[in-house]
Enzyme design. Structure first.
Site, PDB file in Angstrom:
ATOM      1  N   CYS A  21      62.538  -2.100  -5.030  1.00 27.73           N
ATOM      2  CA  CYS A  21      63.266  -3.322  -4.713  1.00 27.73           C
ATOM      3  C   CYS A  21      62.246  -4.372  -4.325  1.00 27.73           C
ATOM      4  CB  CYS A  21      64.187  -3.119  -3.509  1.00 27.73           C
ATOM      5  SG  CYS A  21      65.600  -2.056  -3.830  1.00 27.73           S
TER       6      CYS A  21
ATOM      7  N   GLY B 285      63.410  -5.216  -9.386  1.00 29.21           N
ATOM      8  CA  GLY B 285      64.801  -4.783  -9.389  1.00 29.21           C
ATOM      9  C   GLY B 285      65.671  -5.724 -10.183  1.00 29.21           C
TER      10      GLY B 285
ATOM     11  N   ASN C  33      63.246  -2.555   1.335  1.00 31.37           N
ATOM     12  CA  ASN C  33      62.624  -1.983   0.148  1.00 31.37           C
ATOM     13  C   ASN C  33      62.018  -0.636   0.516  1.00 31.37           C
ATOM     14  OD1 ASN C  33      59.457  -2.733  -1.508  1.00 31.37           O
ATOM     15  ND2 ASN C  33      61.106  -1.417  -2.192  1.00 31.37           N
ATOM     16  N   GLY C  34      62.415   0.406  -0.204  1.00 27.84           N
ATOM     17  CA  GLY C  34      61.864   1.737   0.059  1.00 27.84           C
ATOM     18  C   GLY C  34      62.971   2.748   0.282  1.00 27.84           C
TER      19      GLY C  34
ATOM     20  N   TYR D   2      51.487   0.444 -11.924  1.00 28.22           N
ATOM     21  CA  TYR D   2      52.660   0.055 -12.700  1.00 28.22           C
ATOM     22  C   TYR D   2      53.637  -0.892 -11.999  1.00 28.22           C
ATOM     23  CZ  TYR D   2      57.253   0.569 -14.898  1.00 28.22           C
ATOM     24  OH  TYR D   2      58.465   0.314 -15.458  1.00 28.22           O
TER      25      TYR D   2
END
Ligand code: SF4
Length: 458
Positions: free
Chosen positions: A8, A35, A109-110, A251
């Protein structure tokens, strides 16, 4: 072209003289790669929190009319990919929660690894959850701690002491904007500024998009509180061994982002150069698989002296709205995303650089496309080691039985994807791709050595 998804992206801004919602919109567009399922913006106007969120890309969800109604002096935003929780509208963030001390908005996020335990405890104390996301658990925990804390930032800190896993958090209360990063620092979180505005973002590419200046990374474990333009940093939870996700450099992150003192593009180039050193091969051209394979291909080419060319054109407009074909026409799905420049590869010995192989099916299809276009040889070089373990910290690296490297040797994988040769970046070289980094890394999905005990999840 990894089959994996980013976790995210979060963004927050304190800007009483500006247009926080408008700025957040542009920043979220810059963070869209993290996201694409849903997004939202919450603003604080006169101590009240207003928000708008929905499933879809940022430019699909928001328009000028919606943004013009989101007036306020600070804002937080979120772009979502669901690695935990479902793909429903309720799980789109920011999450806004009303409780006894007022209203909170949270972007996260996570993934938390002890969600089940905390949720169980909260439910036994009367909590009712409306979503299936980790974020609601964090929000409840903060709200509960707030009742017995002297301030919201103290409540965030107490909640952080309970949480295990990855969380880059933005919390907006009636008076404050708080940014916090988990003590391991799994996910990036940066501090920026623009005139009198203070800004937080998952990646620095968001600062560039809004003409803001990157100030520094938020430290793993750090809590920054903004109140009336004054900034305070609490570092009590800092100091442990950090574990930034190394796959951010390979990535997830955008190549133009800077994370912990390293430009992502440079890390990818180094990975490519190490591959060229590790696994040289006689060939005519080096091509990268867009997007993250491109920087690594450049590194391979520069080190080896073999010219780099553009072998693939990516369709940028496919994303979420694409109706995925049925199982038997998955090849079409890859072809819709990528097209081979036939005149570039025809009759050539090609080195194809990609970021990862997960199940092997996508790689096999891409190699087939090159062969169909007339490539004489296809040598596959992967700018990460082989995935052998899942991820529990906010990415969808799948379970062990789905990872091809747990079923086939490197040679067998090369045969499976019909490559003339295949080489992964060695673990040793993986840890050399970010020599200027100010942190240590998580490499759990490549080694099974996780920075946090995840035995209950394996
Ligand atoms: S397990 Fe892999 S993908 Fe997950 S945080 Fe660690 S390095 Fe990143």
């Amino acid at each position: 072209m990894a089959e994996l998804h980013e976790e995210c992206g979060v963004f927050g801004i304190y800007d009483p003289e500006g247009n926080p919602a408008g700025t957040t919109y542009y920043a979220l567009v810059a963070l869209q790669h993290r996201g694409q399922e849903g997004c939202g913006i919450a603003v604080n106007r006169d101590r009240e929190i207003y928000q708008y969120k929905d499933q879809g890309l940022v430019n699909e969800v928001f328009n000028e009319e919606i943004l013009s109604k989101l007036k306020g002096r600070m804002a937080i935003g979120h772009v979502r990919y669901s690695t935990a929780g479902g793909k429903t509208r309720e799980n789109v963030q920011p999450l806004v929660l009303r409780y006894i001390k007022g209203t909170l908005a949270i972007s996260h996020n996570g993934n938390i690894t002890n969600t089940a335990e905390i949720k169980h405890e909260l439910e036994h104390n009367g909590a009712i959850f409306q979503t299936t996301s980790d974020t609601e658990v964090i929000a409840y925990l903060i709200a509960r701690e707030r009742i017995t804390s002297t301030s919201i930032e103290e409540a965030v800190k107490r909640a952080m002491k309970r949480l295990k896993g990855a969380f880059s958090l933005l919390v907006m209360s009636p008076n404050k904007l708080i940014a916090a990063r988990d003590p391991w620092g799994f996910r990036p979180l940066s501090l920026g500024k623009r005139d009198n505005a203070v800004i937080f973002a998952s990646e620095t590419c968001a600062f560039d998009a809004i003409d803001a200046e990157f100030v520094r990374d938020i430290r793993p474990g750090e809590i920054i509180t903004l109140e009336d333009g004054e900034m305070r940093s609490d570092t009590e939870l800092c100091g442990g061994k950090s574990s930034l996700c190394i796959f951010e450099h390979i990535y997830f992150a955008r190549p133009d982002s800077i994370i912990e003192n390293e430009v992502v593009h440079e890390c990818r180039k180094r990975a490519g150069a190490f591959l060229a050193e590790q696994a040289p091969v006689d060939a005519d051209i080096v091509i990268g698989v867009p997007d993250s394979g491109l920087s690594a291909a450049q590194g391979y080419s520069e080190y080896s002296g073999i010219p780099q060319d553009t072998g693939f054109i990516k369709n940028k407009y496919i994303a979420r709205t694409f109706i995925k074909p049925t199982q038997d026409s998955r090849e079409t799905a890859v072809k819709m995303k990528l097209n081979v420049l036939k005149n570039v590869v025809r009759g050539k010995r090609v080195i194809m650089v990609d970021d990862s192989i997960v199940r092997g099916t996508t790689s096999g299809r891409i190699v087939k496309m090159l062969r169909d276009a007339g490539a004489k040889e296809v040598h596959v070089r992967i700018s990460s080691p082989a995935f052998t373990w899942p991820c529990f910290f906010g990415t969808d690296v799948p379970s062990r039985d789905q990872l091809i490297a747990n079923k086939l040797s490197v040679k067998e994988t090369a045969d499976y994807i019909n490559a003339d040769s295949l080489e992964y970046l060695s673990l040793e070289n993986l840890h050399k791709i970010a020599p200027n980094s100010t942190c240590s890394f998580c490499d759990g999905c490549f080694t099974g050595n996780y920075p946090i005990d995840v035995s209950h999840l394996l």
